[in-house]
Design a protein around this motif. Structure first.
Motif, PDB file in Angstrom:
ATOM      1  N   UNK A   7      17.127  81.425   0.390  1.00 51.51           N
ATOM      2  CA  UNK A   7      18.432  80.844   0.704  1.00 51.51           C
ATOM      3  C   UNK A   7      18.822  81.115   2.150  1.00 51.51           C
ATOM      4  N   UNK A   8      18.666  82.369   2.598  1.00 51.82           N
ATOM      5  CA  UNK A   8      19.056  82.699   3.966  1.00 51.82           C
ATOM      6  C   UNK A   8      18.150  82.003   4.969  1.00 51.82           C
ATOM      7  N   UNK A   9      16.874  81.837   4.607  1.00 50.45           N
ATOM      8  CA  UNK A   9      15.969  81.121   5.506  1.00 50.45           C
ATOM      9  C   UNK A   9      16.418  79.692   5.734  1.00 50.45           C
ATOM     10  N   UNK A  10      16.803  79.020   4.661  1.00 46.14           N
ATOM     11  CA  UNK A  10      17.281  77.644   4.799  1.00 46.14           C
ATOM     12  C   UNK A  10      18.581  77.605   5.600  1.00 46.14           C
ATOM     13  N   UNK A  11      19.470  78.566   5.363  1.00 42.75           N
ATOM     14  CA  UNK A  11      20.744  78.602   6.088  1.00 42.75           C
ATOM     15  C   UNK A  11      20.520  78.789   7.583  1.00 42.75           C
ATOM     16  N   UNK A  12      19.616  79.697   7.934  1.00 37.55           N
ATOM     17  CA  UNK A  12      19.326  79.941   9.349  1.00 37.55           C
ATOM     18  C   UNK A  12      18.777  78.684  10.008  1.00 37.55           C
ATOM     19  N   UNK A  13      17.883  77.998   9.312  1.00 35.04           N
ATOM     20  CA  UNK A  13      17.279  76.789   9.887  1.00 35.04           C
ATOM     21  C   UNK A  13      18.316  75.672  10.021  1.00 35.04           C
ATOM     22  N   UNK A  14      19.191  75.534   9.042  1.00 32.14           N
ATOM     23  CA  UNK A  14      20.240  74.511   9.135  1.00 32.14           C
ATOM     24  C   UNK A  14      21.186  74.792  10.300  1.00 32.14           C
ATOM     25  N   UNK A  15      21.409  76.063  10.596  1.00 32.01           N
ATOM     26  CA  UNK A  15      22.295  76.418  11.706  1.00 32.01           C
ATOM     27  C   UNK A  15      21.690  76.055  13.053  1.00 32.01           C
ATOM     28  N   UNK A 128       6.970  56.694  -3.368  1.00 32.06           N
ATOM     29  CA  UNK A 128       7.800  57.365  -2.370  1.00 32.06           C
ATOM     30  C   UNK A 128       8.737  58.367  -3.015  1.00 32.06           C
ATOM     31  N   UNK A 129       9.288  58.036  -4.183  1.00 27.05           N
ATOM     32  CA  UNK A 129      10.150  58.975  -4.895  1.00 27.05           C
ATOM     33  C   UNK A 129       9.357  60.194  -5.356  1.00 27.05           C
ATOM     34  N   UNK A 130       8.142  59.960  -5.830  1.00 24.81           N
ATOM     35  CA  UNK A 130       7.286  61.073  -6.241  1.00 24.81           C
ATOM     36  C   UNK A 130       7.005  61.991  -5.051  1.00 24.81           C
ATOM     37  N   UNK A 131       6.704  61.386  -3.908  1.00 25.40           N
ATOM     38  CA  UNK A 131       6.445  62.181  -2.707  1.00 25.40           C
ATOM     39  C   UNK A 131       7.673  62.981  -2.310  1.00 25.40           C
ATOM     40  N   UNK A 132       8.836  62.360  -2.398  1.00 22.53           N
ATOM     41  CA  UNK A 132      10.058  63.061  -2.022  1.00 22.53           C
ATOM     42  C   UNK A 132      10.315  64.247  -2.942  1.00 22.53           C
ATOM     43  N   UNK A 133      10.111  64.051  -4.225  1.00 30.59           N
ATOM     44  CA  UNK A 133      10.283  65.146  -5.163  1.00 30.59           C
ATOM     45  C   UNK A 133       9.366  66.305  -4.850  1.00 30.59           C
ATOM     46  N   UNK A 134       8.121  65.997  -4.516  1.00 29.93           N
ATOM     47  CA  UNK A 134       7.139  67.039  -4.203  1.00 29.93           C
ATOM     48  C   UNK A 134       7.528  67.784  -2.926  1.00 29.93           C
ATOM     49  N   UNK A 135       7.932  67.028  -1.899  1.00 31.45           N
ATOM     50  CA  UNK A 135       8.319  67.656  -0.632  1.00 31.45           C
ATOM     51  C   UNK A 135       9.543  68.555  -0.818  1.00 31.45           C
ATOM     52  N   UNK A 136      10.530  68.080  -1.572  1.00 30.24           N
ATOM     53  CA  UNK A 136      11.736  68.880  -1.789  1.00 30.24           C
ATOM     54  C   UNK A 136      11.423  70.164  -2.557  1.00 30.24           C
ATOM     55  N   UNK A 137      10.496  70.093  -3.489  1.00 30.52           N
ATOM     56  CA  UNK A 137      10.082  71.290  -4.224  1.00 30.52           C
ATOM     57  C   UNK A 137       9.396  72.283  -3.297  1.00 30.52           C
ATOM     58  N   UNK A 138       8.452  71.807  -2.493  1.00 24.52           N
ATOM     59  CA  UNK A 138       7.742  72.680  -1.560  1.00 24.52           C
ATOM     60  C   UNK A 138       8.703  73.274  -0.530  1.00 24.52           C
ATOM     61  N   UNK A 139       9.605  72.440  -0.019  1.00 20.87           N
ATOM     62  CA  UNK A 139      10.544  72.897   1.008  1.00 20.87           C
ATOM     63  C   UNK A 139      11.502  73.948   0.454  1.00 20.87           C
ATOM     64  N   UNK A 140      11.940  73.766  -0.784  1.00 21.53           N
ATOM     65  CA  UNK A 140      12.830  74.751  -1.397  1.00 21.53           C
ATOM     66  C   UNK A 140      12.125  76.101  -1.533  1.00 21.53           C
ATOM     67  N   UNK A 141      10.844  76.073  -1.866  1.00 27.01           N
ATOM     68  CA  UNK A 141      10.062  77.312  -1.997  1.00 27.01           C
ATOM     69  C   UNK A 141      10.026  78.077  -0.679  1.00 27.01           C
TER      70      UNK A 141
END
Length: 269
Positions: A7-15, A128-141
């Motif tokens: 969570x903090x990693x994503x927050x830092x990157x968004x900032x 494209x939706x399948x790809x997006x789902x996969x990317x969002x899962x990997x990115x969240x990790x």
């Protein structure tokens, strides 16, 4: 993996992409070369990046192979978004995007976020939706933010229809995107409804090169009044007569709450 660290990693990157005070952003996509080749404004990448940095942009967006060409090694820093999907204008199906990179590659390249493009209504929508789902899962990790560029480009669909745009934005949210990029609907009231139906930041696309830069400035101004959180505009910025000046004006609107008249006056130089 510790969820709190993710969570903090994503927050830092968004900032690094969104202004901490305004919560808004100015993104400049530079990924058009895959689609159409080395067009004006995207030949000398370092010069282009320097211009938008000097104007006050928050981040640039490009494909993985271009990062080495745009890296300056000095000067003011800027956020970096690595684009993960592509197609070309030479294809019989240019709206069918496929993945050409991974979240892990983007991290190794120093990116603060990743992005991908989905065209709803196209025959390849399911892929494209399948790809997006996969990317969002990997990115969240990995704690990496995802910018989803969602457009409706199927046969007989008006991609600027407010209900269609709202649907696009909602798809982005529901599949896990942290930021959604959609077309502007043309007026403040209808775009406000798009924003209301989206619980993550919504930024507007620039679309085709406009003949009148004042129209672009007005569109950005109105989108902010509607609750939009900024812009992700490429050609209308990097192909402007004076990209640095234009970005400075857009920064005035997005981060300094300039009135439209003030922005148009400053646009004159």
């Amino acid at each position: 993996m510790d969820n709190s660290n993710t969570h903090i990693g994503k927050s830092i990157r968004l900032e690094r992409i969104f202004n901490r005070i305004t919560g808004r952003t100015i993104l400049v996509p530079l990924d058009h070369g895959v689609s159409v080749g080395p067009i004006y404004g995207l030949v000398d990448l370092r010069e282009t990046v320097n211009s938008v940095v000097d104007g006050g942009a928050n981040a640039v967006l490009m494909h993985k192979g271009l990062i080495r060409c745009g890296h300056r090694g000095a000067g003011k820093d800027i956020g970096l978004i690595c684009h993960l999907s592509a197609s070309t204008s030479l294809s019989p199906r240019p709206n069918a995007k496929c993945l050409v990179g991974t979240v892990e590659e983007a991290i190794r390249l120093g990116a603060d976020a990743v992005s991908l493009h989905v065209n709803l209504g196209d025959d390849a929508e399911i892929d494209m939706l399948r790809d997006m789902g996969r990317v969002c899962t990997d990115a969240a990790f990995w704690g990496v933010p995802v910018l989803a560029m969602i457009y409706a480009r199927g046969k007989g669909i008006n991609q600027y229809d407010p209900e269609v745009v709202a649907h696009c934005a909602r798809v982005g949210v529901e599949l896990g995107a942290d930021v959604v990029k959609v077309p502007y609907t043309g007026d403040i009231e209808s775009f406000a409804r798009v924003v209301e139906g989206c619980c993550v930041p919504v930024v507007i696309a620039g679309g085709e090169k406009l003949d009148n830069t004042e129209d672009l400035v007005r569109m950005v101004h109105d989108s902010i009044l509607a609750g939009g959180r900024g812009l992700s505009i490429g050609r209308n910025v990097f192909q402007a007569d004076d990209p640095k000046l234009l970005v400075r004006v857009l920064r005035g609107i997005v981060h300094e709450d300039w009135e439209l008249d003030q922005a148009l006056e400053r646009l004159k130089g």
